[in-house]
Design a protein around this motif. Sequence first.
Motif, PDB file in Angstrom:
ATOM      1  N   VAL A  41       0.873  -1.179   0.000  1.00 43.84           N
ATOM      2  CA  VAL A  41       0.000   0.000   0.000  1.00 43.84           C
ATOM      3  C   VAL A  41       0.906   1.223   0.000  1.00 43.84           C
ATOM      4  O   VAL A  41       1.953   1.236   0.656  1.00 43.84           O
ATOM      5  N   TYR A  42       0.519   2.254  -0.726  1.00 42.46           N
ATOM      6  CA  TYR A  42       1.268   3.512  -0.780  1.00 42.46           C
ATOM      7  C   TYR A  42       0.370   4.642  -0.322  1.00 42.46           C
ATOM      8  O   TYR A  42      -0.854   4.552  -0.392  1.00 42.46           O
ATOM      9  N   LEU A  43       0.992   5.704   0.154  1.00 41.31           N
ATOM     10  CA  LEU A  43       0.278   6.893   0.607  1.00 41.31           C
ATOM     11  C   LEU A  43       0.891   8.108  -0.065  1.00 41.31           C
ATOM     12  O   LEU A  43       2.094   8.358   0.069  1.00 41.31           O
ATOM     13  N   ALA A  44       0.070   8.855  -0.788  1.00 39.22           N
ATOM     14  CA  ALA A  44       0.506  10.120  -1.387  1.00 39.22           C
ATOM     15  C   ALA A  44      -0.072  11.248  -0.555  1.00 39.22           C
ATOM     16  O   ALA A  44      -1.266  11.258  -0.244  1.00 39.22           O
ATOM     17  N   THR A  45       0.778  12.191  -0.156  1.00 40.13           N
ATOM     18  CA  THR A  45       0.311  13.363   0.587  1.00 40.13           C
ATOM     19  C   THR A  45       0.631  14.615  -0.220  1.00 40.13           C
ATOM     20  O   THR A  45       1.559  14.629  -1.024  1.00 40.13           O
ATOM     21  N   TYR A  46      -0.156  15.647  -0.005  1.00 39.60           N
ATOM     22  CA  TYR A  46       0.096  16.930  -0.656  1.00 39.60           C
ATOM     23  C   TYR A  46      -0.360  18.037   0.281  1.00 39.60           C
ATOM     24  O   TYR A  46      -1.253  17.851   1.106  1.00 39.60           O
ATOM     25  N   ARG A  47       0.316  19.185   0.153  1.00 39.62           N
ATOM     26  CA  ARG A  47      -0.038  20.308   1.012  1.00 39.62           C
ATOM     27  C   ARG A  47       0.248  21.617   0.303  1.00 39.62           C
ATOM     28  O   ARG A  47       1.093  21.685  -0.587  1.00 39.62           O
TER      29      ARG A  47
END
Length: 180
Positions: A41-47
Amino acid sequence: MAGSLVQVDHFEISSAVSTVTLGGGSSGSSSTNFAINTDDVYLATYRNVYMSNDGAVPNIRLTVSGSADTNSNYDNARMNIYMSSAHYDGANQNLSYFPTIGRGTTSQESSQGQIYLYDFNSSSQYSYILWEEIVVTETPEYITPYGGGILTASQTTDGIQWYANSGNIANGEFTLYKVV
């Protein structure tokens, strides 16, 4: 340790761009040259993501061999919770992207969020995502969308891409983690 995050790709916009790709191998936005090629599983974050045009939208596509899949195989369902009005339940089938919400042109009119990526390395299952974000539009309006989407094509996918439907993505910090 179970449930840890390992950073595998990162890109911070230094001047406006039409797309940002995490993963995707050598087609990615960073110099990392990372492609999703495991069953993890991968997690992409953005801000602090905002646009060069008011109301422009940074829609999302998945990449196949580093190129955005633009076929009309994207289905999604979501709930948008608004600060000053009733919530909105929405769903779409057979789009060429996962839709997001328009935002403004300053850090006060930006978004941040996270997207979990599942089954990207399987050619016998559909790739799917779960997302949640906080958006401040140019109005300003505060919105919290959350939902999920599926790319209804049995193929391996190796990255995620944000693309501007108008103008460019003016600012943002994007990070991809492997969940271990």
